[in-house]
Scaffold this active site. Structure first.
Site, PDB file in Angstrom:
ATOM      1  N   SER A 183       0.763  -1.192  -0.018  1.00 26.83           N
ATOM      2  CA  SER A 183      -0.146  -0.013   0.072  1.00 26.83           C
ATOM      3  C   SER A 183       0.996   1.078  -0.055  1.00 26.83           C
ATOM      4  O   SER A 183       2.292   1.143   0.436  1.00 26.83           O
ATOM      5  CB  SER A 183      -0.923   0.064   1.266  1.00 26.83           C
ATOM      6  OG  SER A 183      -1.654   1.180   1.413  1.00 26.83           O
ATOM      7  N   TYR A 196      -1.611  -0.824  10.520  1.00 25.77           N
ATOM      8  CA  TYR A 196      -1.967  -1.306   9.032  1.00 25.77           C
ATOM      9  C   TYR A 196      -0.695  -0.823   8.129  1.00 25.77           C
ATOM     10  O   TYR A 196      -0.021  -1.534   7.465  1.00 25.77           O
ATOM     11  CB  TYR A 196      -3.216  -0.521   8.323  1.00 25.77           C
ATOM     12  CG  TYR A 196      -3.357  -0.944   7.049  1.00 25.77           C
ATOM     13  CD1 TYR A 196      -3.948  -2.283   6.811  1.00 25.77           C
ATOM     14  CD2 TYR A 196      -3.186  -0.050   6.101  1.00 25.77           C
ATOM     15  CE1 TYR A 196      -4.272  -2.245   5.357  1.00 25.77           C
ATOM     16  CE2 TYR A 196      -3.509  -0.013   4.776  1.00 25.77           C
ATOM     17  CZ  TYR A 196      -4.119  -1.492   4.315  1.00 25.77           C
ATOM     18  OH  TYR A 196      -4.457  -1.671   2.867  1.00 25.77           O
TER      19      TYR A 196
END
Length: 290
Positions: A183, A196
């Protein structure tokens, strides 16, 4: 030729929040997975792919693209996501390819090995592993980070990738490919996404390590770094007012759609990417990852 600033929706008004795990079937504004746009060129003819998180979002877009490129596809997902998984299966089969469904929780180490073995038994092997499934956690403060939730995020986002690679690689031949989903958060590390972001940074490093380890076997390992993309993970983690303007802070001024990620996964899995390994491809709407 399309204007990339306006070729997809630029806002998502009145999108309600969802409980975990989030379903595409209940989203008010449906994502674009390439159902009506992706055209295959036979780049994956005769291959077999496993896509985790293949029920919806980026995973569904990849499954559709791979099927239209000629691959049979196995999709892994949580049992609660069966309705979404059925739609993905239907699209794969409409492309004339086989699709097997592998429900279960990849945080379970035994399930990781079992789903690869079942896939190999039913589809005859594995050429491509797409580690795409992820758990996203949100924190407002350091004290808000829940230890059990953190353990679960690492189990889903990092440990499962290692376990699935361990299970899959013995069945892979030279020319095989592993594609991991990291990401933009691996570099941006927004303050309310500490856990995350950390898992996504680990995935970027894991990709390099695996690529070095497996290159002598002729197996390539790469990762794709999405920016803000319109998938069911968004209404799980963000309130409606944030969802409405998702992606407006990117240089292109909008969120991406799953269909816009799929070509990168095709490139990295196909012979078109035969000299690419250990790479991170950002698909971020212009958000930098330097």
């Amino acid at each position: 030729m399309r204007d990339p600033r306006t070729s997809q929706p630029t806002s998502f008004p009145d999108e309600p929040q969802q409980p975990r795990p989030g379903l595409e079937t209940t989203m008010r504004t449906k994502p674009d997975h390439g159902e009506d746009s992706y055209v295959g060129k036979g780049l994956l003819a005769g291959r077999v792919a496993l896509v985790t998180g293949g029920d919806s979002g980026i995973g569904r877009a990849v499954a559709i693209a791979y099927a239209r490129e000629g691959a049979d596809v196995a999709i892994s997902y949580l049992a609660e996501e069966q309705a979404d998984a059925d739609e993905t299966r239907d699209w794969v089969e409409k492309a004339g390819r086989r699709c097997i469904q592998l429900p279960g929780d990849i945080r379970d180490r035994d399930h990781c090995a079992a789903l690869v073995e079942r896939m190999v038994a039913e589809l005859g092997g594995i050429d491509i592993l797409v580690n795409n499934a992820a758990a996203q956690t949100i924190n407002e403060d350091l004290a808000d980070i829940d230890d059990d939730e953190m353990q679960g995020a690492f189990a889903a986002n990092v440990y499962a990738m290692v376990r699935l690679a361990k299970a899959a690689v013995p069945h892979m031949k030279p020319g095989g490919s592993i594609v991991n989903s990291t990401s933009v958060q691996a570099k941006v590390a927004t303050e309310n996404m500490i856990v995350y972001s950390t898992t996504k940074g680990a995935i970027a490093s894991l990709t390099i390590g695996l690529s070095n380890l497996l290159a002598p076997q002729g197996i390539r390992v790469n990762c794709v770094a999405p920016g803000p993309v319109w998938t069911p993970i968004q209404p799980i983690a963000k309130p409606s007012d944030e969802l409405e303007t998702l992606g407006s802070n990117t240089p292109l001024g909008r969120a991406g759609q799953p269909a816009e990620l799929a070509p990168a996964y095709v490139l990295l899995a196909s012979d078109e990417g035969s000299y690419i390994t250990g790479a991170l491809i950002p698909v971020t709407g212009g958000m930098p990852m330097l």
